[in-house]
Design an enzyme around this catalytic site. Structure first.
Site, PDB file in Angstrom:
ATOM      1  N   LYS A 102      14.706  26.557 -44.566  1.00 50.29           N
ATOM      2  CA  LYS A 102      15.383  27.548 -45.397  1.00 50.29           C
ATOM      3  C   LYS A 102      15.171  28.929 -44.786  1.00 50.29           C
ATOM      4  CE  LYS A 102      15.526  28.972 -50.279  1.00 50.29           C
ATOM      5  NZ  LYS A 102      14.862  28.800 -51.599  1.00 50.29           N
ATOM      6  N   HIS A 104      16.002  31.892 -46.222  1.00 54.68           N
ATOM      7  CA  HIS A 104      15.910  32.979 -47.200  1.00 54.68           C
ATOM      8  C   HIS A 104      14.861  32.597 -48.243  1.00 54.68           C
ATOM      9  CE1 HIS A 104      18.772  30.063 -48.843  1.00 54.68           C
ATOM     10  NE2 HIS A 104      18.377  30.474 -50.040  1.00 54.68           N
TER      11      HIS A 104
END
Length: 222
Positions: A102, A104
């Site tokens: 991921k 963010h």
């Protein structure tokens, strides 16, 4: 066969998770039985499954500090087992991985508690060892110690294709490759023991010889 192992086999059969017939495995073999932990797909059955995992881990006496569940099947398993352990008085953190990092928010591929100490990898079965190999790499990269793999069923069969069979099972190869302890709630010998005891049940008795023949043909070295 311990009472816990026998009870688990019976539970898996009653839930339709452990089935008998003719099934083609990933290795291309025709197996007289099939185990699909993904069919523990409601709260009651998953909760009971988690109790079997937790009790197996506690009865083993191995030391551990946290749990890790490899994506994807290991994610609900690790959360459920963590809750089952807490109910038994052993509150431990857990984590799992994403398939893709991921970029963010908190980022990375790990969700949950930081990986540290002695880590138990929770999975359903070990087929080719790929999931365990990836989990070991993730854990060691975090400077934690992968110490135990806990699975539901050990098929105890030789890995590889029929024309190039290994002497060892996927579980044994994982143990040799990583120096890990592999625990299972039950194994193929337990399944055979259950079928022997259930021999008076015609529906199950007709599969007993087929499972034994499969064990004789593909069973790994002890």
């Amino acid at each position: 066969m311990s009472a816990l192992r026998e009870d688990f086999i019976r539970f898996a059969v009653e839930c339709g998770v452990l089935r008998f017939g003719e099934f083609v495995t990933k290795a291309g073999r025709t197996s007289p039985y099939f185990f699909n932990a993904g069919l523990f797909n409601d709260g009651q059955s998953l909760g009971k499954l988690a109790d079997y995992y937790a009790e197996t881990l506690l009865q083993s006496g191995v030391g551990f500090d946290m749990l890790f569940g490899p994506a994807y099947k290991g994610i609900p398993l690790v959360a459920a087992v963590s809750m089952a352990l807490a109910k038994k008085g052993r509150n431990v953190p857990f984590a799992y991985n994403r398939k893709e990092a991921k970029d963010h928010g908190e980022g990375g591929i790990i969700v949950g508690a930081p990986l540290k100490g002695r880590v138990v990898i929770i999975d359903d079965v070990i087929s080719a060892g790929t999931s365990v190999n990836e989990s070991v790499g993730i854990i060691r990269k975090s400077d934690a110690v992968p110490s135990v793999v806990l699975i539901a069923l050990d098929r105890m069969e030789r890995s590889g294709k029929d024309d190039a069979l290994s002497e060892f099972s996927a579980v044994q190869e994982v143990q040799k490759a990583h120096g890990l302890t592999v625990l299972s709630i039950a194994n193929l010998d337990d399944l055979l023991g259950y079928l022997e005891k259930a021999g008076t049940t015609e529906a199950l008795n007709r599969y007993r010889k087929a499972v034994k023949a499969y064990r004789d043909k593909y069973g790994a070295m002890n």
